[in-house]
Every structure is written in C-alpha cells, then in structure tokens.
Design an enzyme around this catalytic site. Structure first.
Site, PDB file in Angstrom:
ATOM      1  N   GLU B  60       0.808  -1.218   0.000  1.00  0.00           N
ATOM      2  CA  GLU B  60       0.000   0.000   0.000  1.00  0.00           C
ATOM      3  C   GLU B  60       0.844   1.271   0.000  1.00  0.00           C
ATOM      4  O   GLU B  60       0.578   2.202  -0.759  1.00  0.00           O
ATOM      5  CB  GLU B  60      -0.951   0.004   1.204  1.00  0.00           C
ATOM      6  N   HIS B 129     -10.573  -5.749   9.900  1.00  0.00           N
ATOM      7  CA  HIS B 129     -11.171  -5.511   8.581  1.00  0.00           C
ATOM      8  C   HIS B 129     -12.455  -4.708   8.668  1.00  0.00           C
ATOM      9  O   HIS B 129     -13.112  -4.486   7.667  1.00  0.00           O
ATOM     10  CB  HIS B 129     -11.512  -6.845   7.907  1.00  0.00           C
TER      11      HIS B 129
END
Lengths: 441, 326
Positions: B60, B129
């Site tokens: 990322e 998550h």
C-alpha cells in the site's frame, strides 16, 4: 484572611432568604458556632451560624434585606483587613425576580430523615458556597469563601436549578418572541423542563393567567411571598404530574366521638384529627402496599407510617409529619401534632419535619365543610381529606337513625397505588375509626 | 431508470470517466486481471488495457505513493485500496503528501487523485477488517472525504471526484456493493459537499451517511406508522460537511439525532453535534443525541457483530428519546 459569609440554603425549596435580624454588629468578635443572624426562608426563620473566628468587618445585607442563596451577607476577618475584593467580586444585589423552584425534586426519604445525601455535583469544596442538602444541624453552617478565590454565584448544580426555570432553548426563544413569562410553568420534559409543546399549549390557552395582567382599578396586586410561590409551584406540579384518583366513604364516628368526650372529661386534649392520624398510621401497617412512593428509579416502600398533618398558616400552608406514628399512642401523636403545629405557626419547622412522609391528613371539619378533595403532597402518595363530624340520618340494622358521621375522601397517586389498594386502605381507616378502641391510647 | 448495484454504479462512473479523460488510470491489488476484489473494476482492463488498469503488488505505501507522484506530474490516478483498513499502511502518503502538496508548494503543484475502497463493517471479518475510518481522513485539511450510501450517489459522486483538482478519499462499503437502486445512465455528476434529504419529515432530524442511511430510513418508515415524521438527512460527504442543510432541517424539526457507524470519540458525528448546538441552539427543544458503534473493536462473533453498530430499533428509540416520548 477575610472571608465572605454566604446566604445558606436552609430548606429544599429555598432560593433566597431575608435577613430577619443581625445578632452581631460590625466590629463585634465572632466565634465559631455563634448565631450571626436570623434568616427567614420560605418556610421558617433559622439561625446563620459562623464557621470561623474573627471580627464582623462588614454587614453586606442589612436586616430586612433579601438575597439569593449563595450571595454574600457578611464579611468576617481581622480588624483593619482590606476586604474590598470580596465586595466587588461578589454579587450583593438581591436576585432579580426570584423564580420558584420549578422542578424542586421531592426530597428523598434519606434527606427527610436528616441523613446526609450525596450531592451529584462535582464542585470542589473550596468553591461550593452552599451545603448540598438540608443537613443536620438545620442551622446549616455557612460556607466561607476565601478572599483569594473570587466569589461567584452558586453554580454547584444544586442551588442553580432551584433558581431557574428548566427549559429548552427553543422554548425560551418561543417565550421571548411571544412575550411569555416561563416562570411558574412546570414543563413536560425531563425534570420538569419546559419544552416546545408546553409553550404551544400555553399560547393556545392565551398565555399564562396572572403574570403581566395589570390589576383592574381598585384591585391590589399583592406580591407573592416565597411560601406562596412554592405552594403554587408544588401544587401545580402535583396536579400536573401525579395522576390522582379519589375514593370517598362515610365513616360512622359515633363511638369515636363518645370516646373523645370521655377522654376530654378525663382531661385529655385529644382531637378528632389525632384519632384520624393514628387510624391512618395503623391502616398503612395493615395495607403496606399503600405505603409506597413512586420514584423514577423504582417504587419506594416505606417501613414506617409517617403521617403528615396539614396546618393552615396565616399566609400559607405547611404539612409537618408525625414520624413512625404507628409506634406512637394517640396521646403521643396528639402532643406531637400540637408541638409541630405551634412550631409551624411560628415558622420554626425544620425541613426534616415537613418533608417526606407516607401520606397526609387534611381536615376542614372545623370550618363545617362536609366533604372535599385534597391535592397530594409529593412524595407522599395519598392524602385523606376529612370533613366535619355531623349528625346525619343513617340506616342502622334496617332502621333510620341519626348518627354522628364524617365524610372522608382519599386522593391517591395512581402510579403507586391502585384502586383496590386505595380502597383497602380507606376501608381499614374506616374500620379503625368505627371501632376506636383498636387505636390504642 | 435502470436499477443497478452499487458496485455497477461505481463501475459505470469509472468507465465513463476513463473514456472521457485519457489521463485517468486505475491501480491497486487485483484491479485488473482478477477484475477487482469486489468486482468494481470488472472489465476495465479488457476495455482500457494494462497501461490504464494496473495490478500492483501488496504494498500500500508503495502504490499509493506512486499514484500521488503520478498525479503531481499530470495524470489522474484512481488508487483502489482493497479496504481502508489496509490503507492505514499508506497513511503517511495520503495525509502528509497528497493532502498537503498544494499548500506546501504554494499552489505550484496539485494532486488530483482518488483513493477508493470499502470501509466499515464486513461480514464476520473481525476487527482488523471492520473499521469505519472516515473521521481519520476527514481530520486532515486538504482531503475531501466522500461516503456515498446509494448506487446513484456512488456514481454521481465518483464522477465528481474524478474531476476534482485535489485528492479525494472515496469510501465505499463491502455491505453496500450489492445494494440496488435507480441510477441514471450516462452523465450524472453529484457535487461533493452536498447533503441530501433522503426523506422529509417534521418531527425529528436524523443525520446519517454511508451505510447508516438504511437503519435511519427503516426507523423512519416504522415511526411514520406511529405518526412520527422523521427527516433523514444523508450527508453523502463528510468533508466538507454540508452544515447548512443539517441546520435548516434542525430549525424545522427542533430535534436532532446523529447516527454513525464509527466509534464515538472524535468522530464526524461529534463535529456535527458541535455545529448544531452552536448554530441552532435557540431552535433546539431537546439535547442532540448521537448514536455510534460500540466503543470496542469489532467482534468476530456474528451475534456480537450484529449488536455492534446502531440498528433501526436503536434509531427509533433515540428519536423517541429526543421527543420525550416512549
């Protein structure tokens, strides 16, 4: 260091007090425990005691002056000490247009018994100006404010709500825009908060009745005394918030009156009312479900029969409470009621003597009233309204007889007492009065 | 008007804008050959080629930074983060570079980039998550944060984001991807920073955004049967906040409930409550209530997961509370 002495909170409904008399003059020495002054509250005249020692440097509020709870009334310190900062820092003017205690919460039983009640406010002891609750001794010690700390109006969360109307910002704006006065209005929001619907209702009715109405020619507008204001407020709250229902019976007082006459001949000063108070106390023991108070947190079950007795004063009404009347004889009750009534008339009752309680008795028999309906005095959950004992026709064993009879109407808080429970209580009261030897003397 | 899924609406926006502007390219994990982890980029690699739909490694910080660099030299990248939870790894690039480059370069550089992906609760994906992270980005001046709740808003706002000259954080939701709704075909641009009254009402304003519009609307429907008319205001964008729309509604209803899926401390909702009490104080008839997720990490357990965020029943209860009824 000079200290300021504030107007103490001497009763749960007190928002301001009047200095009746100064017992000291400027320059006098002051010792801890000295009664500096007498203060008239809405209910009584009580002493203001000194906490610290020193010299009475300044009387801020002269005799006859009226100030809000928490406002300074005097300065104590060393002779010659500069206390100007205390005077400028503290508001000395009487509170503008004292508002009644709109949501004056019904005192908790613990408070009524004079026990210490924890204050929810987080104010530090140094800045708190008034005691959190009526505490013993009732001549509540006045908190001192150190000169170094600027005095400020009481904001410790206790005295402030009593001095202002709880209302939503919108309700205040609506009232302002339509020229309405919110004082004296009890709202339907939490804690009596005045909200939009209350103002709308008021506007629909054409605004509040009294405020702003100029007296017609020849009429006189009498300023409301603190007591009258509190009575008005509490009765409105009781009628608005407590769902009343009413039960009426006629009680045969033939035997009770005969007994009373006999006792009177023996030198006893027992009144009909004393018999009724005792009957109520025993009835509450027999019907404990009726000896309850509704609170938001739950139903409060009382274990003693604390019976109030409505006493009419020249300019108001107060209901001192005979504690644990179920454990007292009629003679003891009689003596206690006499003392309480006397103290009430002299405005010397302590808050714990007129707060709390299970039920009350209101008697207008001496005025020849046949029957009436009384308003409950929260947190009590019922009140017995008794009329005059009078000779009336009655059917006895199939025959018409003239008997001494009395009408009694029980007003009940339906949140705490159901119809059948109220009826049982009233039936017990009737049974006890009709067979008065069961009352014990 | 065609009824399509939220993911299809996003796909339409991307396709239409990529056709219109050759500088737009997409980069992220599995966006190309796999057609996207949540199928938002389905068919785009085939249509626009590997140079405009670029599969990146799992890194990322790297590909987000690469996108920011590309935007500064004239391209218009769309950076898909598989979820905003993983974008925390690239936080420095987003908040220290993208958000500030225009300001720190004195306006010489700018950064027209869209970071997009799902945030909020998943389906038993547990605490790493399932975090609602809009406040984290709304905090930084220089970023625009978009939180569409319906397919129509998803398309219209993504098209607007792709035409922005500054970085946009575009927050979708795994649970919303399959939600269907009417969406105009072709040109549909919804300006960033405009709330929408999703349901008019007169008694209480419920302010919400993102997934929370659904419990709010469900509660409003139920309450209408009791005669309580709830006005549901969907913020759609949480930075900038369309406060005039919220305030106008509160001035009409006099009561306000703010519903958010995020945690309570330092949330977007707290900023809304702050503005309401400050700007509409004289119009309030009751304190503003804020509903939030439970102040704990999202549990894995399905039952507990269901209890985590505000539900329609929670909203209905809060509405009654501000009305002082029930």
């Amino acid at each position: 260091m000079a200290v300021s002495i504030a107007m103490p909170l001497l009763s749960p409904t007190m928002t301001e007090g009047t200095i009746a008399r100064w017992n000291k003059k400027e320059g006098d020495a002051v010792k801890s425990g000295d009664a500096l002054a007498e203060v008239e509250t809405d209910k009584a005249t009580l002493d203001v005691e000194a906490y610290d020692e020193g010299t009475l440097l300044k009387i801020v509020v002269p005799a006859g002056g009226k100030v809000a709870v928490g406002a300074p009334i005097a300065i104590v310190g060393k002779p010659g000490e500069d206390f100007a900062a205390l005077l400028t820092a503290a508001p000395t003017a009487p509170a503008p247009a004292p508002a009644p205690a709109p949501a004056a919460p019904a005192p908790a039983p613990a408070a009524a018994r004079g026990q210490t009640v924890q204050t929810p406010a987080a104010a530090s002891p140094a800045t708190r100006q008034v005691p959190p609750q009526p505490v013993k001794p009732l001549t509540a010690p006045t908190r001192m404010i150190q000169a170094a700390a600027p005095a400020r109006p009481a904001t410790n969360g206790f005295s402030e709500p009593a001095a202002r109307v709880r209302s939503s910002p919108l309700a205040r704006r609506m009232a302002r825009d339509s020229g309405l006065e919110l004082r004296g209005i009890s709202g339907s929001g939490p804690g009596g908060r005045v909200v939009k619907r209350d103002v709308e209702e008021l506007l629909a009715r054409g605004g509040p009745a009294a405020p702003g109405v100029a007296p017609a020619m020849g009429d006189e507008l009498i300023p409301l005394s603190n007591m009258r204001r509190v009575i008005a407020q509490r009765l409105v709250e009781a009628k608005r918030n407590v769902p009343h229902f009413y039960l009426t019976v006629e009680i045969d007082m033939e035997r009770a009156m005969a007994l009373r006459t006999e006792l009177k001949e023996g030198g006893s000063g027992i009144t009909v009312n004393d018999l009724i108070v005792r009957a109520c106390a025993l009835a509450l023991v027999r019907v404990p479900q009726a000896n309850r108070s509704f609170t938001e947190d739950g139903m409060l079950q009382h274990h003693a029969s604390d019976v109030g007795v409505a006493v009419a004063l020249e300019d108001g009404l107060i209901t001192p409470v005979v504690r644990s009347a179920e454990q007292k004889t009629v003679s003891q009750i009689s003596a206690e009621v006499k003392t309480l009534a006397e103290r009430a008339r002299n405005r010397k009752l302590l808050p714990e003597e007129y707060t709390g309680g299970s039920m009350a008795v209101s008697n207008l028999g001496m005025y020849g009233v046949d029957e009436f309906i009384a308003v409950i005095n929260p947190p009590q959950s019922c009140i017995l309204a008794v009329g005059a004992v009078a000779e009336r026709p009655a059917a006895v064993a199939g025959k018409l007889e003239v008997r001494k009879r009395m009408s009694a109407t029980l007003s009940c808080d339906h949140r705490a007492i159901d119809g059948a429970t109220g009826a049982k209580l009233l039936a017990e009261i009737k049974a006890l009065l009709e067979k008065p030897l069961a009352l014990g003397f | 008007m065609p009824v399509i899924q939220y993911r299809e609406a996003l796909n339409q926006a991307l396709r239409e804008e990529m056709s219109r502007d050759p500088n737009i390219f997409i980069m992220g994990e599995e966006v190309g050959a796999y057609d996207g982890a949540f199928k938002v980029t389905q068919g785009l690699m085939k249509e626009f080629g590997k140079e405009r739909v670029v599969d990146s490694p799992i890194s990322e910080l790297g590909f987000v930074g690469l996108g920011i660099g590309a935007s500064m030299v004239g391209l218009r990248p769309v950076i898909e983060v598989m979820t905003w939870n993983f974008a925390i790894l690239a936080m420095d690039q987003i908040v220290n570079n993208a958000a500030k480059v225009r300001y720190m370069s004195g306006g010489q550089l700018h950064c027209p980039i869209v970071f997009r992906g799902p945030t909020g609760a998943g389906t038993q994906l547990s605490s790493q998550h399932s975090q609602m992270l809009e406040a984290q980005y709304a905090y930084f001046p220089g970023l625009k944060v978009v939180t569409p709740g319906t397919p129509r808003d998803a398309k219209g706002l993504l098209k607007a984001a792709l035409r922005e000259q500054d970085p946009v954080v575009f927050m979708e939701s795994e649970l919303l991807y399959s939600v269907k709704g009417e969406v105009e075909t072709g040109e549909l641009v919804i300006p960033i920073g405009q709330a929408e009254v999703k349901r008019p009402g007169e008694h209480v304003t419920v302010v919400c955004w993102h997934r929370m519009i659904y419990p709010a609307l469900e509660a409003a429907t139920k309450l209408a049967q009791e005669g309580i008319e709830v006005e549901v205001v969907d913020m759609r964008t949480v930075r900038p906040l369309d406060l005039p729309t919220v305030l106008a509604s509160v001035r009409k209803t006099n009561r306000c409930v703010v519903v958010e899926e995020a945690w309570p401390i330092a949330s977007v909702g707290s900023s809304i409550v702050d503005a309401v009490q400050r700007e509409a104080f004289d119009d309030l008839d009751a304190p503003v209530i804020r509903l939030n997720a439970k102040d704990v990490p999202m549990p894995y357990n399905k039952k507990l997961e269901g209890m985590y965020a505000p539900t329609a029943d929670d909203v209905a209860a809060a509405v009654k509370k501000v009305l002082y009824i029930g």
